[in-house]
Design a protein around this motif. Structure first.
Motif, short mmCIF file in Angstrom:
data_model
loop_
_atom_site.label_atom_id
_atom_site.label_comp_id
_atom_site.label_asym_id
_atom_site.label_seq_id
_atom_site.Cartn_x
_atom_site.Cartn_y
_atom_site.Cartn_z
N GLU A 179 0.85 -1.18 0.00
CA GLU A 179 0.00 0.00 0.00
C GLU A 179 0.89 1.24 0.00
N LYS A 180 0.66 2.11 -0.96
CA LYS A 180 1.52 3.30 -1.08
C LYS A 180 1.07 4.37 -0.09
N LYS A 181 2.05 5.05 0.46
CA LYS A 181 1.74 6.13 1.40
C LYS A 181 2.42 7.41 0.95
N LEU A 182 1.71 8.51 1.07
CA LEU A 182 2.31 9.80 0.74
C LEU A 182 2.78 10.47 2.02
N GLY A 183 3.98 10.99 1.99
CA GLY A 183 4.55 11.62 3.19
C GLY A 183 4.14 13.07 3.34
N PHE A 184 3.07 13.49 2.67
CA PHE A 184 2.62 14.88 2.73
C PHE A 184 1.12 14.85 2.44
N LEU A 205 -1.29 15.80 0.57
CA LEU A 205 -1.48 16.41 -0.75
C LEU A 205 -2.96 16.36 -1.12
N THR A 206 -3.50 17.50 -1.53
CA THR A 206 -4.90 17.50 -1.98
C THR A 206 -4.92 17.41 -3.51
N LEU A 221 -2.26 19.09 -6.17
CA LEU A 221 -1.58 18.24 -7.16
C LEU A 221 -1.80 18.79 -8.58
#
Lengths: 177, 232
Positions: B210-215, B217-218, B222
């Motif tokens: 599962e990918k996770k974004l470290g910010f 982001l809306t 984007l």
């Protein structure tokens, strides 16, 4: 207002073209932490190498700045991967398409980030304009990557080509918002 | 596009993995570093059909029809297996040298069939890999693998050993390499060799994480980034 940093990490083996990639699109002269190359085998490829990181930036608006952080290519600076991996929104792994001896290192980098900081990532197959460049599809297989990972042809000296890789990563990121 | 490199950093398992993936037809040229051995390895749909030792590499490119290769070599289709099996150890013993693959080029009759399953060869060679070699692919104990869609068919062609079968049955898309090592109490090098071979032969693949974004982001932000990058 405090500036908010959005971080994309550009990684890859030694001499894959990371600094060039960032330089091509950064709005500032890339901030580099370079030292003279001293090891045999590396000196033949380039005279200077990144030792801590280098970064470029692209301003998005008054509040946000997109930072492109380049990791050092030599394995003795691997400790920087952990520092740079934290908080990233995406990862670009570059490979030198003409040098299959570096593919194992590229795989090791992907393995590291996938296991610890599983952000969206794409692979840029750099130096596609040079003779002896491997086909991106063969590089995909050599790196043990699934069909759904984007493995993109790249010439890091070419702005449109670098933009294309960045846009592909951003599209990938969009699937995870 | 080129498919060439050095055998010291890109071994036969790695080469066969790439050739097998797209079921490539063509000729793999292998030259030992001491310049004493040169081979043309003929591939049909990703499997080896023949190994031809030559004195000079250009001899390989004089024949574009496989039937004329057989004629020159003075062997019949029925002898292919015997020649292949006797020459394989000589080829695979080449550890230093260079390789290059020329796709297409050679024309095969329909009745020319693969002689040895490439998956079987990949597993055989994987069992002999050094610690440094397996580290290239299985570089992290936290890696997670899962079985491919057609793993049963591929595994049949690979002729797995008992321990490899046990390792395969433990792979479920959730357990890390470390988990499997502890669960089966298997030697780490044996485990990594098996995973290397199964990965190269297409029995297993990297599990999706599962990918996770470290910010935070809306979508709006984007979109802004995309527009800025497009305008660079």
């Amino acid at each position: 207002m405090a500036e908010k940093q959005i971080k994309i990490v550009v990684s890859g083996p030694y001499a894959a073209g990371k600094t060039q990639f960032i330089n091509t699109v950064s709005e500032i002269q890339t901030v580099q932490t370079e030292a003279k190359t001293t090891k045999t085998g590396e000196k033949e490829k380039k005279s200077h190498t990144t030792v801590a990181m280098d970064f470029g930036k692209i301003r998005i608006d008054d509040e946000h700045v997109l930072y492109l952080f380049g990791t050092p290519g030599q394995s003795r600076f691997d400790f920087m991967w952990d520092i740079l991996g934290k908080g990233m929104v995406g990862l670009i792994v570059l490979v030198d398409s003409t040098d299959p001896s570096t593919f194992h290192e590229a795989r090791r980098i992907i393995n590291f980030f996938e296991a610890r900081y599983p952000s969206p990532f794409v692979v840029g197959c750099n130096k596609q304009d040079l003779e002896g460049a491997w086909d991106p599809e063969d590089i995909r297989t050599a790196l043990d990557l699934d069909e759904d990972v984007k493995v993109i042809p790249l010439v890091a000296l070419n702005k449109d080509s670098v933009k294309n890789v960045l846009l592909e990563l951003l599209e990938e990121i969009a699937h995870h918002i | 596009m080129a498919l060439a490199g050095n055998l010291e950093v890109f071994n036969f398992v790695d080469i066969f993995q790439v050739l097998k993936k797209d079921k490539k037809d063509g000729i793999l040229v292998v030259e030992s570093s001491n310049d004493e051995q040169k081979f043309g390895v003929y591939f049909k749909e990703g499997d080896i059909v023949y190994i031809r030792p030559v004195k000079k590499v250009f001899y390989i490119y004089l024949d574009i029809d496989f039937s004329s290769v057989l004629k020159k070599e003075g062997i019949s289709e029925d002898d292919l297996y015997q020649y292949l099996v006797s020459r394989l150890p000589v080829l695979l013993a080449v550890k230093k040298g260079k390789f290059s693959f020329t796709p297409g080029f050679i024309k095969y009759d329909e009745n020319i069939k693969p002689q040895v399953e490439i998956e079987k060869l990949i597993m055989y060679l994987s069992r002999q890999l050094s610690e440094a070699e397996v580290e290239r692919k299985i570089s992290d104990m936290k890696l997670i693998y899962t079985k491919t869609d057609d793993w049963e068919d591929v595994a049949k062609r690979a002729y797995l050993t008992n321990i490899e079968r046990k390792i395969l049955s433990a792979i479920n898309g959730k357990k890390t390499v470390e988990d499997i090592k502890n669960e089966l109490e298997v030697n780490e090098l044996v485990l990594k060799r098996a995973l290397y071979g199964m990965l190269a032969s297409g029995i297993i693949k990297r599990a999706k994480k599962e990918k996770k974004l470290g910010f935070n982001l809306t979508k709006g932000l984007l979109k802004k980034i995309v527009n800025i990058v497009k305008g660079l």
